[in-house]
Motif scaffolding. Structure first.
Motif, PDB file in Angstrom:
ATOM      1  N   UNK A 283       0.842  -1.205   0.000  1.00 44.90           N
ATOM      2  CA  UNK A 283       0.000   0.000   0.000  1.00 44.90           C
ATOM      3  C   UNK A 283       0.874   1.251   0.000  1.00 44.90           C
ATOM      4  N   UNK A 287      -0.555   3.444  -4.389  1.00 41.34           N
ATOM      5  CA  UNK A 287      -1.612   2.428  -4.227  1.00 41.34           C
ATOM      6  C   UNK A 287      -2.643   2.895  -3.203  1.00 41.34           C
ATOM      7  N   UNK A 288      -2.385   4.063  -2.627  1.00 39.80           N
ATOM      8  CA  UNK A 288      -3.257   4.558  -1.556  1.00 39.80           C
ATOM      9  C   UNK A 288      -4.213   5.640  -2.039  1.00 39.80           C
ATOM     10  N   UNK A 289      -3.761   6.458  -3.010  1.00 45.46           N
ATOM     11  CA  UNK A 289      -4.605   7.576  -3.430  1.00 45.46           C
ATOM     12  C   UNK A 289      -4.600   7.790  -4.921  1.00 45.46           C
ATOM     13  N   UNK A 292      -5.705   5.189  -7.650  1.00 49.22           N
ATOM     14  CA  UNK A 292      -6.895   4.368  -7.438  1.00 49.22           C
ATOM     15  C   UNK A 292      -8.048   4.989  -8.223  1.00 49.22           C
ATOM     16  N   UNK A 294     -12.106   5.977  -8.142  1.00 45.02           N
ATOM     17  CA  UNK A 294     -13.241   6.129  -7.239  1.00 45.02           C
ATOM     18  C   UNK A 294     -14.488   5.717  -8.015  1.00 45.02           C
ATOM     19  N   UNK A 300     -13.401   2.770  -3.279  1.00 41.78           N
ATOM     20  CA  UNK A 300     -12.084   3.083  -3.845  1.00 41.78           C
ATOM     21  C   UNK A 300     -11.531   1.802  -4.445  1.00 41.78           C
ATOM     22  N   UNK A 302      -8.691  -0.320  -5.971  1.00 41.11           N
ATOM     23  CA  UNK A 302      -7.229  -0.331  -5.991  1.00 41.11           C
ATOM     24  C   UNK A 302      -6.714  -1.434  -6.914  1.00 41.11           C
TER      25      UNK A 302
ATOM     26  N   UNK B 128      -8.806   8.828   1.376  1.00 36.82           N
ATOM     27  CA  UNK B 128      -8.550   7.687   0.482  1.00 36.82           C
ATOM     28  C   UNK B 128      -7.560   6.668   1.043  1.00 36.82           C
ATOM     29  N   UNK B 129      -6.566   7.128   1.780  1.00 38.00           N
ATOM     30  CA  UNK B 129      -5.496   6.214   2.166  1.00 38.00           C
ATOM     31  C   UNK B 129      -5.975   5.204   3.209  1.00 38.00           C
ATOM     32  N   UNK B 130      -5.702   3.928   2.993  1.00 36.11           N
ATOM     33  CA  UNK B 130      -6.242   2.905   3.898  1.00 36.11           C
ATOM     34  C   UNK B 130      -5.406   2.667   5.156  1.00 36.11           C
ATOM     35  N   UNK B 188     -10.429   5.320   4.607  1.00 37.78           N
ATOM     36  CA  UNK B 188     -10.198   4.808   3.258  1.00 37.78           C
ATOM     37  C   UNK B 188     -10.192   3.294   3.185  1.00 37.78           C
TER      38      UNK B 188
END
Lengths: 434, 201
Positions: A283, A287-289, A292, A294, A300, A302, B128-130, B188
């Motif tokens: 991640x 790979x986090x924002x 990705x 929406x 979200x 990924x 967004x960030x998990x 997220x």
């Protein structure tokens, strides 16, 4: 420029709006060139002072210049350049360079014009001091210097590379922005990439049974990293050392990059220096924002690695002007799919009411740009030109409305909808939503 | 006991037969699909690789020891980050660190301008960030943009804490360290789905 006088035995309409069958056009062209060979020079048996007409252009009457060690394009072509997207933030550290796709012919992008996205600038890496490391869930952690890697047997393939954000303005803008094909579609390019199959390196290190992912990292300032499933790396991924016959350019990852055919540009980690074999993804930032998608329901999505089937007419395209009203034109464009080969490209010259199948230039290669053509007799009225590609698995480009239905209104990655170019009755070509 | 000497010899012979067979098999394979390779990798020792092991996993693997408070983070943010990420963390021009993703409001009057000028402003770390570990990882390897890898581990904990605070995920008096960072639950994560099939989120 004189008006076009189309030379053809018969031009068979294949759809409304003036689309014609390309085969009849080509055949008549061949017939003409053989008749050319019949015309002959005049013979003479007298000594004469007459010489070649001195009004010939100067470059035909003097020896030319010396050549250069590394060739450059003609100075008359030096307006054909990459452009750096204005909208990138404040500093040059993060920059997006678009290829002038409308000026390209064939399926190979020259190395100097290949698109490039640099999240933390272009590092200046000394190959003597650069090493590739592989460690984590392997039997033998290993390191390789560049010289050793250059001794490995290599493979080559012609592949496209596309940024996930290519054509993002059309994904998110409420109204179509008046932009060129370069600005809208310039984050895709085609090249022959040569390097070492990654499976050889993974097998040399020996994968542990729990190995499922590899965190692939670059040696740039931001240490760009992506988690890549091992199945892809054991399939067609390479450590690319050459692009179009020469060592990688710095902005393409010199001295080496990961190349994962058909997958979003960001996963093709440049300046590659580390492979960490793991059981799970890391991640990382992208790979986090940013990389990705929406979805329409707010989810979200990924790890959407594949670049889906897509096409664009490059001539005529945004901001070009058709030089002749009611003229004859050859429509030309590019199609590609991250899943495999292009099977078919359809073109419409009446805004999508009728479609004709375009001619595909050979070679048609898997996960590669594919060039298409179709002759077109413009009737001089305003209209809309569209292209719609289908790949060998039957994946077809969606309409923009269908694409939009899947994603949140501000989601901009992986946009592959059918592109429309509006032609005004003055011949002005403008980005448009079909 | 001659058999004791014979045994390894016999084994050696069998082994070389085996190798020959394998080699022949491989020769055939080479002709078919050129699957040969050269093994030129050199053993990599743990001490050689350890300076490079900067990837912080959601499990906490590779997190360095250290700690930093929201308050310290606020000061660091103003000095090193604000000029690009905005006073509140969501004005840009660089990516939004705080708040929701998407348009600023449904009828955002600057919608077209924002797309044209700063498209990455449509995303936000906070929404967004998990995993909080990824924020720590990215700041440590890449920020501030003009001087990556210049911050100390404690400073990175403090900045991570401050970003979490901006997103109402950490109280103002909190201190973040290699253990408490694992307690953070990011919004997220709940929203995540994977397009790649071989993974659970």
């Amino acid at each position: 420029m004189k008006p076009t006088n189309v030379r053809a035995k018969s031009l068979v309409p294949v759809a409304r709006g003036g689309l014609l069958d390309r085969r009849s056009f080509i055949l008549s062209g061949l017939a003409f060139s053989s008749s050319l060979a019949v015309s002959n020079a005049v013979a003479s048996d007298k000594i004469s002072t007459s010489k070649i007409d001195q009004s010939l252009p100067p470059w035909m009457k003097t020896p030319g210049n010396g050549d250069t060690e590394y060739g450059l394009p003609s100075k008359y072509e030096n307006h054909i350049k990459r452009d750096v997207a204005e909208h990138t933030p404040e500093t040059s550290i993060f920059s997006i360079w678009h290829t002038p796709i409308e000026n390209q012919r064939g399926i190979i992008t020259p190395n100097g014009l290949h698109f490039s996205v640099n999240h933390n600038g272009v590092p200046d890496i000394d190959p003597q001091k650069h090493k590739l490391m592989i460690h984590g869930l392997v039997d033998k952690p290993l390191t390789f210097d560049v010289e050793s890697l250059l001794r490995y047997p290599m493979v080559s393939a012609i592949n496209f590379l596309e940024c996930a954000g290519n054509t993002a303005p059309n994904a998110v803008s409420l109204t179509p922005l008046d932009q060129t094909a370069q600005e809208l579609f310039g984050q895709v390019s085609g090249a022959e990439w040569s390097g070492i199959p990654l499976k050889h390196i993974l097998q040399e290190a020996g994968l542990k049974p729990t190995a499922k992912w590899v965190i692939v990292e670059g040696a740039d300032g931001g240490s760009h990293a992506r988690s890549i499933p091992i199945s892809k790396l054991l399939d067609d991924a390479i450590i690319a050392l050459y692009q179009n016959g020469e060592r990688l350019r710095p902005s393409q990852g010199y001295p080496m990059r990961l190349f994962v055919p058909g997958w979003e540009g960001n996963a093709n980690v440049k300046w590659l220096h580390r492979l960490e074999v793991t059981d799970k993804p890391a991640f990382t930032k992208d790979e986090s924002g940013l990389y990705s998608d929406i979805l329409d329901d707010g989810k979200i999505q990924r790890f959407s690695f594949h670049m889906d089937v897509k096409s664009v007419i490059t001539r005529p395209s945004g901001k070009q002007v058709l030089p002749e009203k009611k003229g004859f034109y050859e429509i030309s464009g590019l199609a590609w799919s991250g899943y495999g080969k292009i099977k078919q490209v359809e073109v419409s010259a009446d805004g999508g009411k009728t479609w004709a199948i375009a001619h595909l230039d050979q070679p048609v290669l898997s996960k590669s740009l594919t060039r298409f053509y179709i002759p077109w007799q413009w009737n001089g009225n305003s209209t809309m030109l569209l292209s719609r590609a289908t790949d060998e698995f039957g994946r077809v480009q969606p309409t923009r409305a269908h694409w939009r239905d899947k994603y949140a209104s501000y989601s901009f990655n992986h946009y592959n909808a059918i592109q429309a170019w509006h032609i005004s009755s003055d011949g002005v070509v403008e980005n448009s939503y079909a | 006991m001659p058999s004791r000497f014979l045994y390894p010899r016999c084994l050696k012979f069998m082994l070389s037969c085996l190798l020959l067979v394998t080699a022949l098999g491989q020769v055939a394979a080479y002709a078919d699909d050129a699957t040969y390779t050269t093994d030129l990798g050199v053993a990599l020792s743990p001490s050689e690789v350890s300076p490079y092991e900067i990837t912080i996993f959601p499990s906490g693997k590779n997190l360095p020891e250290g700690k930093g408070s929201v308050k310290q983070g606020e000061g660091l943010y103003q000095n090193h980050c604000m000029m690009c990420h905005g006073e509140e963390g969501d004005e840009g021009p660089a990516a939004r660190l705080k708040g929701s993703d998407g348009w600023f409001s449904f009828s955002d009057p600057l919608r077209v301008l924002r797309i044209d000028k700063y498209p990455i402003l449509l995303i936000s770390v906070g929404s967004l960030w998990p995993y909080a570990t990824s924020i720590f990882d990215y700041i440590r390897r890449a920020m501030p943009h003009y001087a990556p890898k210049s911050l100390s581990n404690d400073e990175v904990y403090a900045l991570t804490a401050y970003i979490l605070y901006l997103n109402d995920l950490l109280a103002k008096e909190s201190v973040l360290n290699e253990e408490t960072i694992l307690d953070i639950s990011m919004p997220g994560k709940q929203r995540s789905v994977s397009a790649w099939p071989e993974i659970e989120l």
